[in-house]
Scaffold this motif. Structure first.
Motif, PDB file in Angstrom:
ATOM      1  N   SER A 172       0.842  -1.194   0.000  1.00  0.00           N
ATOM      2  CA  SER A 172       0.000   0.000   0.000  1.00  0.00           C
ATOM      3  C   SER A 172       0.878   1.245   0.000  1.00  0.00           C
ATOM      4  CB  SER A 172      -0.924   0.020   1.225  1.00  0.00           C
ATOM      5  OG  SER A 172      -1.757   1.162   1.210  1.00  0.00           O
ATOM      6  N   ILE A 173       0.276   2.339  -0.422  1.00  0.00           N
ATOM      7  CA  ILE A 173       0.945   3.641  -0.430  1.00  0.00           C
ATOM      8  C   ILE A 173       0.074   4.593   0.367  1.00  0.00           C
ATOM      9  CG2 ILE A 173       1.903   5.473  -1.871  1.00  0.00           C
ATOM     10  CD1 ILE A 173       1.584   3.336  -4.210  1.00  0.00           C
ATOM     11  N   LEU A 174       0.637   5.190   1.393  1.00  0.00           N
ATOM     12  CA  LEU A 174      -0.124   6.088   2.262  1.00  0.00           C
ATOM     13  C   LEU A 174      -0.406   7.413   1.566  1.00  0.00           C
ATOM     14  CD1 LEU A 174      -1.224   6.593   5.232  1.00  0.00           C
ATOM     15  CD2 LEU A 174       0.903   7.850   5.568  1.00  0.00           C
ATOM     16  N   GLN A 175      -1.679   7.768   1.524  1.00  0.00           N
ATOM     17  CA  GLN A 175      -2.113   9.083   1.073  1.00  0.00           C
ATOM     18  C   GLN A 175      -2.461   9.888   2.325  1.00  0.00           C
ATOM     19  OE1 GLN A 175      -5.041  10.953  -2.295  1.00  0.00           O
ATOM     20  NE2 GLN A 175      -5.648   9.005  -1.439  1.00  0.00           N
ATOM     21  N   ASP A 176      -1.858  11.049   2.466  1.00  0.00           N
ATOM     22  CA  ASP A 176      -1.974  11.825   3.706  1.00  0.00           C
ATOM     23  C   ASP A 176      -3.295  12.594   3.740  1.00  0.00           C
ATOM     24  OD1 ASP A 176      -1.695  13.435   5.925  1.00  0.00           O
ATOM     25  OD2 ASP A 176       0.359  14.034   5.495  1.00  0.00           O
ATOM     26  N   ASP A 225       5.564  19.296   8.167  1.00  0.00           N
ATOM     27  CA  ASP A 225       5.744  17.867   7.905  1.00  0.00           C
ATOM     28  C   ASP A 225       6.453  17.615   6.578  1.00  0.00           C
ATOM     29  OD1 ASP A 225       4.442  17.305  10.276  1.00  0.00           O
ATOM     30  OD2 ASP A 225       2.495  16.901   9.322  1.00  0.00           O
ATOM     31  N   TYR A 226       6.222  18.496   5.601  1.00  0.00           N
ATOM     32  CA  TYR A 226       6.828  18.335   4.275  1.00  0.00           C
ATOM     33  C   TYR A 226       7.543  19.637   3.911  1.00  0.00           C
ATOM     34  CZ  TYR A 226       3.458  14.483   4.097  1.00  0.00           C
ATOM     35  OH  TYR A 226       2.714  13.360   4.377  1.00  0.00           O
ATOM     36  N   PRO A 227       8.779  19.804   4.365  1.00  0.00           N
ATOM     37  CA  PRO A 227       9.509  21.050   4.106  1.00  0.00           C
ATOM     38  C   PRO A 227       9.637  21.383   2.620  1.00  0.00           C
ATOM     39  CG  PRO A 227      10.642  19.720   5.751  1.00  0.00           C
ATOM     40  CD  PRO A 227       9.556  18.865   5.182  1.00  0.00           C
ATOM     41  N   GLU A 228       9.534  20.366   1.770  1.00  0.00           N
ATOM     42  CA  GLU A 228       9.637  20.615   0.332  1.00  0.00           C
ATOM     43  C   GLU A 228       8.410  21.334  -0.217  1.00  0.00           C
ATOM     44  OE1 GLU A 228       8.428  16.149   0.607  1.00  0.00           O
ATOM     45  OE2 GLU A 228       9.265  17.722   1.873  1.00  0.00           O
ATOM     46  N   LEU A 229       7.318  21.352   0.551  1.00  0.00           N
ATOM     47  CA  LEU A 229       6.120  22.086   0.147  1.00  0.00           C
ATOM     48  C   LEU A 229       6.262  23.544   0.568  1.00  0.00           C
ATOM     49  CD1 LEU A 229       2.906  19.966   0.914  1.00  0.00           C
ATOM     50  CD2 LEU A 229       3.687  20.799  -1.289  1.00  0.00           C
ATOM     51  N   TYR A 247      -0.645  22.388  -4.868  1.00  0.00           N
ATOM     52  CA  TYR A 247       0.174  21.911  -3.756  1.00  0.00           C
ATOM     53  C   TYR A 247       0.097  20.387  -3.760  1.00  0.00           C
ATOM     54  CZ  TYR A 247       0.067  26.706  -1.932  1.00  0.00           C
ATOM     55  OH  TYR A 247       0.186  28.072  -1.782  1.00  0.00           O
ATOM     56  N   GLN A 248       1.213  19.715  -4.029  1.00  0.00           N
ATOM     57  CA  GLN A 248       1.219  18.258  -4.144  1.00  0.00           C
ATOM     58  C   GLN A 248       1.803  17.637  -2.875  1.00  0.00           C
ATOM     59  OE1 GLN A 248       0.908  16.441  -8.227  1.00  0.00           O
ATOM     60  NE2 GLN A 248       2.843  17.519  -8.380  1.00  0.00           N
ATOM     61  N   VAL A 249       0.954  16.961  -2.116  1.00  0.00           N
ATOM     62  CA  VAL A 249       1.364  16.304  -0.878  1.00  0.00           C
ATOM     63  C   VAL A 249       2.030  14.974  -1.237  1.00  0.00           C
ATOM     64  CG1 VAL A 249       0.587  15.409   1.344  1.00  0.00           C
ATOM     65  CG2 VAL A 249      -0.582  17.375   0.304  1.00  0.00           C
ATOM     66  N   PRO A 250       3.251  14.715  -0.754  1.00  0.00           N
ATOM     67  CA  PRO A 250       3.963  13.488  -1.149  1.00  0.00           C
ATOM     68  C   PRO A 250       3.273  12.213  -0.674  1.00  0.00           C
ATOM     69  CG  PRO A 250       5.493  15.123  -0.252  1.00  0.00           C
ATOM     70  CD  PRO A 250       4.098  15.621   0.040  1.00  0.00           C
TER      71      PRO A 250
END
Length: 332
Positions: free
Chosen positions: A265-269, A298-302, A312-315
Motif C-alpha cells: 500500500s501507499i499512504l495518502q496523507d 511535515d513536508y519542508p519541500e512544500l 500543492y502536491q502532498v507526497p
C-alpha cells in the motif's frame, strides 16, 4: 438533499472582516463548507475528521460544515447551491466526477466564492488552488510493486475506481505506465469496483471462477478494493502468497494487511490534504492569515508561498515493514 454535518462548538475569535474579504459581516467566524464525494469508507472519513480538527476550526476562527456527496455529482452540485444560498465564505471540493464537478465550481465562482480542490481533481481552471497528491505517480507505484513481485511474469487484473473520477483516470494512467515496462504481462480483466470493498470482493470472486490461478497480480486502485480481493481469495481457499496485490491510501485495515505480508500500500496523507486545503481556503478569505496546519512543517519541500500557488502536491509514503508500526500508532 441529505448531508452529514460536522460541527464545532468552540467560541469565536473576534475578527474585523470587510465585505471585500468575502467573509460575512454578520458573523465573526469564517464560514467554510467542504463537500466530499462520499463518507462511506475510511479514507474520506479520515479526511473529514482531519478537517474538523484543523486548528482554525477547533479554535473557533472557522465554522466548518462537511457535506456527504453520497457518490453523486448532482448531490454535490445541490450542496454547492446550498452553500451559495447560505453565504459560505469559501468551499473545499473533493469531487465525484472530474467533468461534472466543473459546473458546481462555476456556480460558486460567479458568486465570488473561492473554491479549493482537494484529494480529487475537477476539470476547471476556476479553482483558487488544489491541495492533493499525484495520482498518476500512485498508480505507477502500486502497479510497479505488483509487477516487481511477479518479476514481470504472469497476468493481472485491475480493479478500477468509479469511472470518471480523477483517481480512476490518473491512477489508471500510472498503472499503464508500469505495465508498459512489462510487455509480456497480460491484463485478464479490468472493471470498476467503485472504491468499494464489497464490490471488489464480488468482482474477484467472479474472476477467480473464470481465470483461477492464471491471475498472479491484483492492481486495485484503492486499498478498500485490494482488501476485497484478498477476502475473495481467502474465501476461495487459495494460497494468498501466490498473488501479488497492491492498493493505495494506507487505510487502517490495509496497514495491518501490509504488516501481515498480504499486500502493498501507499499512504495518502488525508490529514495533510484536508488541513492544507482549509489553510488555503482561509487565506483566500483573510489576506493576513498564516497557515496553522502541520502540513507545511511535515513536508519542508512544500512551499506555502503565501497560499498563492495553484497546485500543492502532498507526497506519497510507501508503507513498508519498517514504518508500518509507526503509521498504525499514529492512527490511534
Amino acid at each position: 438533499m441529505t448531508f452529514k454535518t460536522f460541527t464545532t462548538t468552540a467560541s469565536a475569535m473576534a475578527l474585523t472582516l470587510s465585505l471585500a474579504t468575502g467573509a460575512s459581516a454578520q458573523d465573526d467566524k469564517v464560514k467554510i463548507g467542504a463537500t466530499v464525494y462520499g463518507l462511506n469508507a475510511e479514507f474520506m472519513q479520515l479526511w473529514a475528521n482531519a478537517a474538523q480538527q484543523h486548528p482554525a476550526v477547533t479554535s473557533g476562527l472557522v465554522d466548518l460544515t462537511v457535506f456527504d456527496g453520497r457518490y453523486d455529482a448532482l448531490v454535490q452540485q445541490d450542496q454547492f447551491e446550498t452553500m451559495i444560498t447560505q453565504g459560505f465564505d469559501a468551499i473545499v471540493f473533493v469531487p465525484m466526477d472530474i467533468e461534472a464537478g466543473a459546473t458546481a465550481v462555476e456556480l460558486a465562482h460567479e458568486e465570488g466564492i473561492p473554491v479549493v480542490g482537494s484529494n480529487a481533481r475537477v476539470n476547471s481552471d476556476l479553482l483558487t488552488s488544489y491541495v492533493g497528491s499525484n495520482d498518476v505517480k500512485a498508480g505507477y507505484m502500486e502497479a510497479k510493486a505488483v509487477l516487481d513481485k511477479m518479476n514481470c511474469e504472469g497476468d493481472v487484473v485491475i480493479i478500477e475506481g468509479p469511472i470518471g473520477q480523477s483517481g480512476e483516470i490518473q491512477r489508471g494512467e500510472g498503472n499503464e505506465q508500469a505495465l508498459a515496462e512489462c510487455p509480456d504481462v497480460k491484463i485478464l480483466e479490468r472493471q470498476t469496483g467503485n472504491w468499494s470493498r464489497a464490490e471488489a470482493q464480488s468482482l474477484m470472486e467472479n474472476w477467480l471462477t473464470s481465470h483461477g490461478s492464471d491471475i498472479k497480480g491484483v492492481i486495485a486502485q484503492n486499498d478498500e478494493m485490494a482488501l476485497g480481493a484478498i477476502e475473495a481469495i481467502k474465501a476461495a481457499g487459495m494460497d494468498l502468497s501466490e498473488f501479488s496485490i497492491a492498493g493505495v491510501d494506507g487505510v487502517t485495515d490495509a496497514l495491518n494487511a501490509v504488516k501481515r505480508g498480504e499486500m502493498d500500500s501507499i499512504l495518502q496523507d488525508a490529514t495533510g490534504q484536508a488541513q492544507g486545503a482549509i489553510d488555503v481556503a482561509i487565506k483566500a478569505v483573510m489576506p493576513d492569515y498564516e497557515p496553522q496546519s502541520s502540513l507545511w512543517a511535515d513536508y519542508p519541500e512544500l512551499d506555502w508561498a503565501d497560499g498563492a500557488e495553484s497546485l500543492y502536491q502532498v507526497p506519497w509514503t510507501p508503507v513498508t515493514g519498517e514504518n508500518v508500526d509507526k503509521l498504525l500508532a499514529e492512527r490511534q
